[in-house]
Design an enzyme around this catalytic site. Structure first.
Site, mmCIF file in Angstrom:
data_model
loop_
_atom_site.group_PDB
_atom_site.id
_atom_site.type_symbol
_atom_site.label_atom_id
_atom_site.label_comp_id
_atom_site.label_asym_id
_atom_site.label_seq_id
_atom_site.Cartn_x
_atom_site.Cartn_y
_atom_site.Cartn_z
ATOM 1 N N CYS A 51 2.403 7.098 -1.089
ATOM 2 C CA CYS A 51 1.889 7.810 -2.266
ATOM 3 C C CYS A 51 1.027 6.909 -3.145
ATOM 4 O O CYS A 51 1.475 5.873 -3.625
ATOM 5 C CB CYS A 51 3.081 8.362 -3.055
ATOM 6 S SG CYS A 51 2.707 8.838 -4.754
ATOM 7 N N CYS A 54 2.338 6.409 -6.650
ATOM 8 C CA CYS A 54 3.522 5.540 -6.616
ATOM 9 C C CYS A 54 3.107 4.065 -6.562
ATOM 10 O O CYS A 54 3.719 3.203 -7.189
ATOM 11 C CB CYS A 54 4.387 5.862 -5.404
ATOM 12 S SG CYS A 54 5.011 7.559 -5.361
ATOM 13 N N CYS A 171 -15.921 -8.622 -12.839
ATOM 14 C CA CYS A 171 -16.275 -7.594 -11.857
ATOM 15 C C CYS A 171 -15.291 -6.416 -11.883
ATOM 16 O O CYS A 171 -14.100 -6.576 -11.636
ATOM 17 C CB CYS A 171 -16.312 -8.227 -10.468
ATOM 18 S SG CYS A 171 -16.308 -7.047 -9.102
#
Length: 369
Positions: A51, A54, A171
């Site tokens: 997930c 998650c 960046c």
């Protein structure tokens, strides 16, 4: 998650926790004792390793547990791999990931957490429920190796397969990559011959390396095979699974998201080809002799295990089923060090080869995600 000291291994193992984390790992065998019968409140995350949300929550949740670690006798921060432990997810009506629930330590009727998934919101919720205020943030050691001009020369070309990200502090894409890179390094923490590294291309002690590698944009990712200083530019996707698939192919490893071994971990193709003859009707006695001859000269530490299994099977027809059930039972109980889990998983994978089983559909899906 970041791997911390193993100082509390014994105490955490009793609760089924992963020694590398301050978050308690819950399984069916310990859930009721830790959460429902402890008379201690607990915040429990139900998650799935694949997930995306998650994964984003994972470092925040780990930090939350770290910051409430001083009060672990008063409140628990825990998680359930609801993909692996489906019965627990079903028991508490989990339908999506991540799902967070608050248990008061007395009842099996939890309260759904619907607040923000940032550290401030989560800690505020716990404070509201318990009156306990979290302590200052603790630094979590990184699993990523930061290379300098000197250490780059030491690590590259040695006995490790190295994946290096050349980054710059300003960046934006590098910042997006950072948590994925950290998780990737954790996935390979148990692989002594794989290194996930970074070079800060603007740091004074690493600028020369970035320049010598012709780095002109960020992040630039390069793979260095063991024994070679000649890199291959990485041009694939930038998800955790993309990097895992790349490194598993290049380094010959078998890691999945979360760092566990996949269904091929520990198996040896040349010996699997011999074992496969069992399904064709060849006797285990003749295969035992063939495996013994084939295993000689192989440096893989599990070669002798193939020979051992064949011998045990020849002596006892029930050995295979009983041994596989025994190993799976030990793994399911939890509370094991990562190296022990790897060993038991590898042995289980080999036993399944003798049974003629293919990797489960679930494992195949995880490898492809």
């Amino acid at each position: 998650m970041a791997r911390l000291s193993y100082l509390l291994l014994t105490a955490l193992a009793a609760l089924g926790a992963n020694a590398a984390s301050s978050v308690l790992d819950l399984i069916p065998d310990n859930f009721d004792k830790v959460v429902l019968e402890s008379n201690k409140p607990a915040l429990v995350e139900f998650f799935a390793p694949w997930c995306g949300h998650c994964k984003k929550l994972a470092p925040i949740y780990e930090e939350l547990a770290q910051n409430f670690d001083f009060a672990k006798d008063k409140v628990s921060i825990a998680k359930v791999d609801a993909d692996a432990e489906k019965t627990l997810g079903k028991r508490f009506g989990v339908q999506g990931f991540p799902t967070l629930k608050w248990f008061d330590g007395k009842s099996d009727k939890p309260e759904d957490y619907s607040g923000g998934r940032d550290l401030e919101s989560l800690s505020g919720f716990i404070t509201e429920k318990t009156g306990i205020k979290m302590k200052g943030k603790k630094a979590i050691p990184s699993a990523v190796e930061m290379l300098t001009d000197s250490s780059f020369k030491t690590e590259i070309g040695g006995d490790k397969d190295v994946l290096v990200a050349f980054t710059a502090p300003w960046c934006g894409h590098c910042k997006s990559l950072a948590p994925i890179w950290e998780t990737l390094a954790q996935d390979y923490a148990a692989e002594p011959n794989v290194l996930i590294a970074k070079v800060d291309a603007e740091a004074e002690n690493a600028k020369a390396t970035a320049q010598s590698q012709g780095v002109s944009s960020y992040p630039t990712i390069k793979y260095f095979p063991k024994g070679s200083t000649t890199p291959t530019a990485y041009e694939g996707g930038r998800t955790e699974q993309d990097f895992l698939s790349f490194m598993n192919e290049k380094a010959g490893t078998h890691r999945m998201i979360g760092g566990k071994l996949d269904a091929l971990g520990g198996t040896i193709p040349s010996l699997d080809a011999i074992v496969g003859k069992l399904t064709g009707g060849e006797s285990i006695d003749s295969l035992s002799k063939e495996l013994t001859a084939a295993a000689k000269g192989l440096k893989d530490k599990y070669a002798e295990y193939y020979v051992k299994v064949a011998g045990k099977m020849a002596a006892n027809k029930e050995y295979l089923e009983k041994e596989l059930a025994r190993l799976e039972g030990i793994i399911k109980k939890g509370g094991l060090a990562p190296k022990k889990i790897d060993d038991l998983t590898a042995r289980s994978n080999i036993l399944r080869k003798f049974k003629g089983e293919e990797p489960s559909t679930r494992e195949k899906i995880k490898e492809e995600l």
